[in-house]
Design an enzyme around this catalytic site. Structure first.
Site, PDB file in Angstrom:
ATOM      1  N   GLY A  30    -107.806 -43.264   5.385  1.00 11.51           N
ATOM      2  CA  GLY A  30    -108.358 -42.085   5.926  1.00 11.51           C
ATOM      3  C   GLY A  30    -107.861 -40.903   5.790  1.00 11.51           C
ATOM      4  CG  ASN A  86    -115.500 -50.543   7.408  1.00  9.37           C
ATOM      5  OD1 ASN A  86    -116.369 -50.546   8.026  1.00  9.37           O
ATOM      6  ND2 ASN A  86    -114.077 -50.595   7.698  1.00  9.37           N
ATOM      7  CD1 TRP A  87    -121.359 -47.176   5.532  1.00 11.50           C
ATOM      8  CD2 TRP A  87    -123.164 -47.072   6.912  1.00 11.50           C
ATOM      9  NE1 TRP A  87    -122.452 -46.917   4.797  1.00 11.50           N
ATOM     10  CE2 TRP A  87    -123.528 -46.857   5.773  1.00 11.50           C
ATOM     11  CE3 TRP A  87    -124.163 -47.197   8.067  1.00 11.50           C
ATOM     12  CZ2 TRP A  87    -124.834 -46.583   5.348  1.00 11.50           C
ATOM     13  CZ3 TRP A  87    -125.326 -46.666   7.754  1.00 11.50           C
ATOM     14  CH2 TRP A  87    -125.706 -46.796   6.496  1.00 11.50           C
ATOM     15  CE  LYS A  88    -112.778 -47.180   7.951  1.00 11.35           C
ATOM     16  NZ  LYS A  88    -111.561 -46.718   7.855  1.00 11.35           N
ATOM     17  N   GLY A 137    -114.359 -46.688   2.814  1.00 13.58           N
ATOM     18  CA  GLY A 137    -114.822 -46.193   4.415  1.00 13.58           C
ATOM     19  C   GLY A 137    -115.570 -45.102   3.851  1.00 13.58           C
TER      20      GLY A 137
HETATM   21  P1  13P Z   1    -111.170 -44.765   3.842  1.00 12.20           P
HETATM   22  O1  13P Z   1    -111.873 -45.089   2.541  1.00 12.20           O
HETATM   23  O2  13P Z   1    -112.199 -43.558   4.704  1.00 12.20           O
HETATM   24  O3  13P Z   1    -109.755 -44.255   3.520  1.00 12.20           O
HETATM   25  O4  13P Z   1    -111.103 -45.940   4.589  1.00 12.20           O
HETATM   26  C1  13P Z   1    -110.731 -47.236   4.089  1.00 12.20           C
HETATM   27  C2  13P Z   1    -111.230 -48.152   4.946  1.00 12.20           C
HETATM   28  O5  13P Z   1    -110.341 -48.488   6.161  1.00 12.20           O
HETATM   29  C3  13P Z   1    -111.992 -49.128   4.483  1.00 12.20           C
HETATM   30  O6  13P Z   1    -112.186 -50.436   5.522  1.00 12.20           O
END
Ligand code: 13P
Length: 252
Positions: A172, A11-13, A232
């Site tokens: 995160g 998930n690149w957000k 993420g």
């Molecule tokens: P992180 O892997 O950066 O903790 O994020 C997880 C996430 O929200 C994936 O959708």
């Protein structure tokens, strides 16, 4: 029932530009040989879905969206993107109900379910996210909260969907639940799905997400009931993400 094929999704957000699409080619090169055993998915920001799908054509990487409209039909909804539009742009999956959307956009279980249903109607596989907050875990409410989210957010028509267990407090940062805690919640989710969908629940893949990286992915993948990961930060660079994928027991 066939064995569930692991799914490792990035998930690149709200990160990434056109120049970053080169990561997809690099990822395909290193993980291609594992593709028969593991599905690899990248969910870039919406504006990059079409070029990402172009970049991934003929390769082993699938492309997905990060959200979609609950409206299955074309409609006067300024700023929204329908699941059919994502499919048209080359997406195969879409994440719905990510905690960042539940928190920042006040998305309810009911809205998330509508989005998942719209995704299925458009031929996409929704990845329905659930997970408790730190306060809910501290109050001993994990089973109650996650059970409620699964029951109310899963698409009513059943069918092909994926659940991602992402504890909000693990996203995160650097902390994750223990392996035993991850296993407990995955078992609870499958039990809840079995109550809703019967034997079909055995086919639903349940991913773990929240601070998954090259260092901890391997052990998380060994937890019974964990069918992959939603990643993420560590999905943004092909080097990190391919280390996670190649660390899956099915990759060897
Ligand atoms: P992180 O892997 O950066 O903790 O994020 C997880 C996430 O929200 C994936 O959708």
């Amino acid at each position: 029932m066939g064995a569930r094929k692991p799914l490792i999704a990035g998930n690149w957000k709200m990160f990434g530009r056109n120049a970053d699409l080169a990561e997809i080619g690099a990822l395909a090169e290193t993980t291609g040989p594992a593709a028969a055993k593991i599905e690899v998915l990248i969910c870039p920001p919406a504006v990059l879905i079409a070029p990402a799908a172009w970049q991934a054509r003929g390769k082993s990487i699938l492309i997905g969206g990060q959200d979609c409209s609950p409206s299955a039909a074309d409609a006067a909804r300024t700023g929204e993107i329908s699941a059919a539009m994502l499919a048209d742009a080359g997406a195969r999956y879409v994440i719905v109900g990510h905690s960042e959307r539940r928190q920042n956009h006040k998305e309810t279980d009911d809205l998330v379910r509508q989005k998942a249903e719209a995704a299925i109607a458009a031929g996409l596989t929704p990845i329905v996210c659930v997970g408790e907050t730190q306060a809910e875990r501290a109050a001993g409410q994990v089973a109650e909260v996650v059970g409620r989210q699964v029951k109310a957010s899963a698409p009513g028509q059943g069918g092909a969907f994926v659940v991602a267990y992402e504890p909000v407090w693990a996203i995160g940062g650097n902390s994750t639940p223990t392996l035993a805690e991850i296993g407990e919640v995955h078992a609870l989710i499958r039990e809840t799905l079995a109550g809703q969908f019967g034997a079909q629940a055995n086919e639903t893949r349940i991913l773990y997400g929240g601070s998954v990286g090259p260092k901890n992915a391997g052990e998380i993948f060994t937890v019974p009931g964990v069918d992959g990961a939603l990643v993420g930060r560590a999905s943004l660079k092909a080097s990190d993400f391919s280390a996670i994928i190649l660390g899956h027991p099915a990759a060897v």
